[in-house]
Design a protein around this motif. Structure first.
Motif, short mmCIF file in Angstrom:
data_model
loop_
_atom_site.label_atom_id
_atom_site.label_comp_id
_atom_site.label_asym_id
_atom_site.label_seq_id
_atom_site.Cartn_x
_atom_site.Cartn_y
_atom_site.Cartn_z
N MET A 75 1.25 -1.03 0.05
CA MET A 75 -0.05 0.23 0.22
C MET A 75 1.09 0.66 0.27
O MET A 75 2.05 1.25 0.50
N THR A 76 0.47 2.13 -0.82
CA THR A 76 1.24 3.57 -1.48
C THR A 76 0.54 4.62 -0.69
O THR A 76 -0.65 4.58 -1.77
N GLU A 86 -1.58 -5.01 -1.01
CA GLU A 86 -0.65 -4.26 -1.73
C GLU A 86 -1.90 -3.02 -2.52
O GLU A 86 -1.13 -2.34 -3.43
N GLY A 87 -3.00 -2.60 -2.31
CA GLY A 87 -3.18 -1.53 -2.75
C GLY A 87 -2.97 -0.19 -1.97
O GLY A 87 -2.31 -0.35 -1.14
N PRO A 88 -3.95 0.78 -2.14
CA PRO A 88 -3.33 2.12 -1.93
C PRO A 88 -4.61 2.16 -0.18
O PRO A 88 -5.52 1.21 0.07
N TYR A 89 -3.53 2.66 0.31
CA TYR A 89 -4.35 2.97 1.93
C TYR A 89 -5.55 4.30 1.29
O TYR A 89 -5.13 5.23 0.94
N SER A 90 -6.78 3.92 2.06
CA SER A 90 -8.00 4.51 1.66
C SER A 90 -8.51 4.51 3.37
O SER A 90 -8.98 4.04 3.66
N VAL A 99 -8.05 2.60 5.77
CA VAL A 99 -7.93 1.11 5.08
C VAL A 99 -6.82 1.24 4.72
O VAL A 99 -5.90 1.31 3.39
N ASP A 100 -5.47 0.35 5.74
CA ASP A 100 -3.92 0.47 5.38
C ASP A 100 -3.24 -1.41 5.79
O ASP A 100 -4.40 -1.68 5.85
#
Length: 491
Positions: free
Chosen positions: A1-2, A60-64, A73-74
């Motif tokens: 996550m980035t 592996e997704g972005p921080y939301s 969501v991290d």
């Protein structure tokens, strides 16, 4: 996550929506086709498995940031989602009826209710991990807890009802204390968001202390542990593991995020964490040495593990770094399958007591009820040995890496006295874990039936997870460290 992005889509909360939809569908099915309740655990376990896989994919997704920034969501959220839904899935598998006459639950008629309640409680666990708002944390805690209270009372015995009422009353007081502490913080900063807490001044220490006390109650840290022995002694074996694993994880998930946002580097705060860790370890291990009831033994063992986990919190508070929090996540990853497995063992004795017509509170839960386990089912006895080895921190199990990470974080923080106490407590714990193993390999004084296949499969599955994570710990360690680092990036 980035990166941190505002996300109003349902994708960010898809695991929770999957579990919620499954719980609602099972509620409807309970009215439409009540005779199919025996199938509910399988359907619920499948939903938890899908949510678990979705949580892994989302790492592996972005921080939301969701709900207007009240939750995020991290990777920290993702790690505790994995813990929550893995705990739910393994617990639900214990409720399944595997073949005619082979009941995985001592109360098969309640399998539908238990399935729904476990799913709902798991949602509260994941929301607590994601929360960046004091009020959302309290609401999530209540979602998690309100689903657990009836689980304890489901066997409909006097001891269970007393334990459920005791847990409910003390839980209500803990929630009230958290809300009282939140009011002090709100008075200072005019908001309930974690990010504003460092600006609090006059009532900051009072508010933070009161709010944290509610989390200490949920993780059962001394002196907030008085509910634990009675609840663990009476709770159904299928739900006890979920309580021991998921509820403890939820409290530490919320405390970890609260710790990072409030940055409590005051010497007094650090000393409080150290004192809580020492008192909890000593109380848990010394009391466990005297137990012959397996429910109470697992309860005091869980109390001792809370003490070890608090070492990681104290280390992060001292260093203001992610090392201690990463160690906490590694420890919890190792603890979850072990906690589910040891409560599954209670189901073996409960099944024997059910067949024999014994209905008293201790039926099937005495330490000697494990006698003859190796002769009846060698695979279950070997799995039990692996579970005990992991809880004791013996390689090559996952529990070894959990304790090693906690000890290293404590050493780096300069808590050498605390580390010495922890090493001594590890020896105490090893003694009663070896005693459990000895009973399992001791011949029984009378003939016993076969181990229910559902319990056997879950025991073996838990032991495989523990061994695989212990021999190949890279994935577990990488997720844990990334989760702790993500806390700082999603402020």
């Amino acid at each position: 996550m980035t990166g941190l992005v505002e996300d109003s889509s349902v994708v960010a909360i898809l695991p929770e929506l999957i579990v919620l939809a499954a719980a609602l569908l099972l509620m409807i099915a309970d009215f439409i086709v009540p005779r199919q309740r025996e199938r509910f655990p399988l359907l619920a376990a499948a939903a938890a498995c899908v949510a678990l896989l979705q949580s892994v994919f989302m790492l592996e997704g972005p921080y939301s940031a969701v709900f207007g920034g009240a939750a995020v969501v991290d990777i920290w959220t993702g790690a505790f989602r994995i813990i929550s839904y893995l705990s739910a899935m393994l617990s639900l598998l214990l409720l399944m009826r595997n073949r005619a006459g082979d009941v995985g639950s001592a109360w098969p008629g309640d399998s539908g209710e238990l399935s729904i309640l476990i799913l709902l409680s798991s949602i509260g666990v994941s929301v607590m991990a994601a929360s960046r708002d004091l009020l959302v944390t309290v609401i999530a805690l209540e979602i998690m807890s309100l689903a657990v209270y009836p689980i304890i009372a489901l066997p409909r015995r006097k001891a269970n009802q007393e334990a459920a009422v005791k847990y409910f009353l003390m839980g209500s007081v803990a929630s009230a204390i958290m809300l009282f502490g939140m009011s002090f913080l709100f008075r200072d900063v005019g908001t309930t968001r974690y990010m504003a807490l460092p600006q609090a001044d006059q009532f900051k220490l009072i508010g933070m202390t009161l709010f944290a006390m509610g989390l200490f109650f949920k993780m059962a840290a001394v002196p907030f542990h008085s509910w634990l022995p009675d609840v663990y002694e009476t709770t159904p074996s299928q739900a006890g593991g979920f309580m021991a694993a998921a509820l403890k994880a939820a409290a530490f998930a919320a405390l970890g995020r609260f710790l990072v946002f409030t940055l409590p580097n005051e010497p007094l705060t650090i000393k409080i964490y150290i004192a809580l860790s020492v008192a909890t370890m000593l109380m848990g291990n010394t009391a466990a040495l005297l137990q012959t009831n397996l429910g109470r033994l697992w309860g005091y063992s869980a109390l001792a593990h809370t003490g070890f986990l608090l070492m990681g919190i104290a280390a992060s508070a001292q260093q203001r770094s992610a090392n201690g929090l990463g160690a906490v996540v590694v420890y919890l990853f190792a603890y979850v399958p072990a906690a589910i497995g040891i409560f599954a063992l209670l189901g073996i004795g409960e099944r024997e007591a059910e067949i024999a017509g014994r209905t008293n509170q201790d039926a099937g839960r005495n330490l000697t009820d494990l006698n003859g386990l190796f002769r009846r089912c060698p695979a279950s006895a070997v799995a039990l040995t692996i579970l005990m080895a992991s809880l004791a921190g013996i390689p090559p199990t996952a529990g070894f890496w959990g304790k090693l990470e906690i000890f290293v974080a404590s050493f780096d923080a300069g808590h050498l006295g605390l580390l010495g106490v922890a090493l001594l407590n590890s020896l105490f714990a090893a003694y009663y874990y070896v005693r459990v193993i000895r009973e399992a390999f001791t011949d029984a004084s009378y003939e016993k039936g076969p181990v229910p296949s559902g319990i056997k499969y879950v025991l073996v599955l838990c032991s495989i997870i523990i061994l695989a994570s212990g021999i190949l710990p890279d994935v577990m360690m990488r997720i844990a460290k990334a989760a702790a680092i993500s806390l700082g990036h999603s402020l």
